[in-house]
Scaffold this active site. Structure first.
Site, short mmCIF file in Angstrom:
data_model
loop_
_atom_site.label_atom_id
_atom_site.label_comp_id
_atom_site.label_asym_id
_atom_site.label_seq_id
_atom_site.Cartn_x
_atom_site.Cartn_y
_atom_site.Cartn_z
N ARG A 1 -67.60 39.02 94.92
CA ARG A 1 -69.02 39.81 95.06
C ARG A 1 -69.87 39.30 94.09
NH1 ARG A 1 -66.50 45.60 97.17
NH2 ARG A 1 -66.36 44.97 99.10
N LYS B 258 -57.58 52.71 112.67
CA LYS B 258 -58.49 53.43 113.47
C LYS B 258 -59.29 52.85 114.67
CE LYS B 258 -59.29 55.34 109.18
NZ LYS B 258 -60.18 54.35 108.33
N GLY C 113 -62.51 43.97 104.44
CA GLY C 113 -61.68 43.95 103.40
C GLY C 113 -60.10 43.39 103.43
N GLY D 124 -67.43 47.90 107.12
CA GLY D 124 -68.15 48.71 107.78
C GLY D 124 -69.63 48.36 108.24
P1 AMP Z 1 -58.67 50.26 109.08
O1 AMP Z 1 -58.95 50.86 107.91
O2 AMP Z 1 -58.74 51.11 110.24
O3 AMP Z 1 -59.12 48.80 109.25
O4 AMP Z 1 -57.15 50.12 108.97
C1 AMP Z 1 -56.33 49.18 107.96
C2 AMP Z 1 -55.18 49.71 107.60
O5 AMP Z 1 -54.33 49.62 108.90
C3 AMP Z 1 -54.27 48.50 106.75
O6 AMP Z 1 -54.12 49.38 105.50
C4 AMP Z 1 -52.79 48.48 107.58
O7 AMP Z 1 -51.70 48.58 106.71
C5 AMP Z 1 -53.03 49.62 108.62
N1 AMP Z 1 -52.23 49.25 109.80
C6 AMP Z 1 -52.22 48.17 110.44
N2 AMP Z 1 -51.36 48.17 111.62
C7 AMP Z 1 -50.77 49.41 111.40
C8 AMP Z 1 -49.71 49.78 112.12
N3 AMP Z 1 -49.12 49.44 113.23
N4 AMP Z 1 -49.00 50.99 111.77
C9 AMP Z 1 -49.60 51.64 110.69
N5 AMP Z 1 -50.66 51.12 109.95
C10 AMP Z 1 -51.18 50.08 110.43
#
Ligand code: AMP
Length: 397
Positions: free
Chosen positions: A38, A200, A355, A378
């Protein structure tokens, strides 16, 4: 973003520029920087101002300080040495700059380059406080936004400062982000594939909705795929999903079908009984046993996704395919990284942001084999969804 000015629209000779950068770099326990990207990407505009006879006031946040006031682990003192080596100059760090008696002029006499201490040591920053932003704006002749990754936030240093600045523009980092995002979204090259992952769905509904209008394929992995699989009646065991978004997932699948956009969900998943249990088994993603959770995409999904990715001419990737932080569940994400780089070598234009996906690219030393790595997570998703960001919109007039 038609009327937005950039840095070479101004003459900085004998002028003072206040530059919002995103030097929110990761630090280890000893407060050493573990990834300088960064800063490395953000300093060109500072150099430009200095090289053109101007003075610079740099401002950034670092981490998420709790409450108001100085906290050692979030101090920009932790980055000043590196910054000073990179710029080959002494830099003056200023801490209490939000008091009536403070005068930036006293510092500017002594130094051409000033670093304001972590903006988030003042709660006024996140509150988009007008008194605070007016004070920041008054320090300089020209305001430069070179912090794409925080431009979706309406904070004093990204947003209301523009109201009080007579002259403003974007820096080279933001300019590069906007040109590359526009390139991936609107160049004629086809097929265009979006790869989305992470946990999410809620964060990504708007972006999926928008991407359906633009892409040919959407690959969905990670826990967010479970919400879609469940919406189609799949049995997902104990896997993470979002009950509240099942109906939305269903409607997005319908919308994609109507538009002839192919949505690829994992056909199989690498599962175990808990995140700490590495006795893994692969199941059809629609038929998980009740006591298993999916933590990564399975072999067949990888093969299918590979074909789609290698056949693509434009690719955008945001989010991991599984819990890639744990070695046992990282394969799917790392394979996707490999396919995106292979497609890029074959001539596709690839943009990776967020990230986790960027960290997967770095872990595999593939930074040079991706067309553009965005500094936004984001911010990137919001820009794709809305075609602008609140703080950039104010600069566009
Ligand atoms: P997000 O903040 O929505 O981009 O989610 C990122 C996080 O999702 C990462 O830390 C991953 O470890 C988690 N993740 C991805 N796939 C899975 C899964 N199948 N079950 C639980 N956590 C997950």
């Amino acid at each position: 973003m038609k009327n937005i000015k950039n840095i070479n629209d101004y003459n900085f000779n004998e002028k003072v520029a206040i530059i919002r950068v995103d030097f929110n770099v990761p630090l280890d326990k000893k407060l050493n920087i573990t990834d300088t990207t960064r800063i490395d990407l953000g300093i060109n505009s500072i150099k430009y101002v200095l090289d053109n006879g101007g003075k610079c006031i740099i401002m950034s946040h670092l981490g998420r300080p709790k409450g108001n006031g100085y906290q050692k682990e979030y101090s920009l003192k932790n980055i000043i040495k590196y910054l000073s080596v990179k710029l080959n100059r002494e830099i003056c760090l200023v801490d209490k700059y939000f008091s009536d008696s403070f005068s930036i002029q006293d510092y500017l006499i002594k130094s051409d380059i000033i670093l304001l201490e972590n903006l988030r040591f003042y709660s006024e920053e996140k509150q988009n406080d007008l008194k605070f932003s007016k004070k920041l704006a008054a320090m300089a002749d020209i305001y430069i936004n070179n912090a794409f990754g925080t431009s979706h936030r309406s904070h004093a240093s990204t947003n209301s400062i523009i109201k009080y600045s007579k002259n403003y523009c974007i820096g080279d980092l933001v300019y590069n982000e906007l040109s590359n995002i526009n390139k991936v979204l609107f160049d004629e090259k086809k097929p265009f594939t979006a790869i989305l992952g992470g946990a999410k769905v809620s964060d990504k509904i708007n972006v999926i909705e928008k991407l359906i209008d633009l892409v040919d394929n959407i690959i969905i992995g990670g826990a967010m795929a479970n919400t879609f699989i469940k919406s189609k009646g799949g049995k997902i065991g104990k896997s993470l999903f979002e009950e509240d978004n099942i109906i939305i997932a269903k409607s997005l699948l319908k919308k994609a079908e109507k538009r002839n956009v192919k949505i690829y969900l994992p056909e199989d998943l690498l599962c175990s009984k808990s995140i700490n249990d590495y006795k893994t088994k692969t199941f059809n993603s629609y038929e998980l046993p009740n006591d298993y959770s999916g933590f990564d995409i399975g072999y067949n999904s990888i093969i299918t996704f590979k074909k789609v990715i290698l056949n693509s001419k434009k690719i955008i990737w945001n989010g991991p395919m599984g819990v890639f932080e744990i070695d046992e569940f990282s394969n799917g994400t790392f394979e996707i990284c490999k396919f995106v780089t292979e497609a890029t070598k074959k001539g596709a234009f690839s943009l990776v942001g967020g990230g986790d996906s960027v960290s997967a690219v770095k872990k595999n030393n593939q930074e040079n084999n991706i067309s553009f790595i965005s500094t936004g997570g984001g911010a990137l998703l919001e820009f794709i969804s809305n075609g602008t960001l609140p703080s950039l919109e104010l600069l566009d007039n």
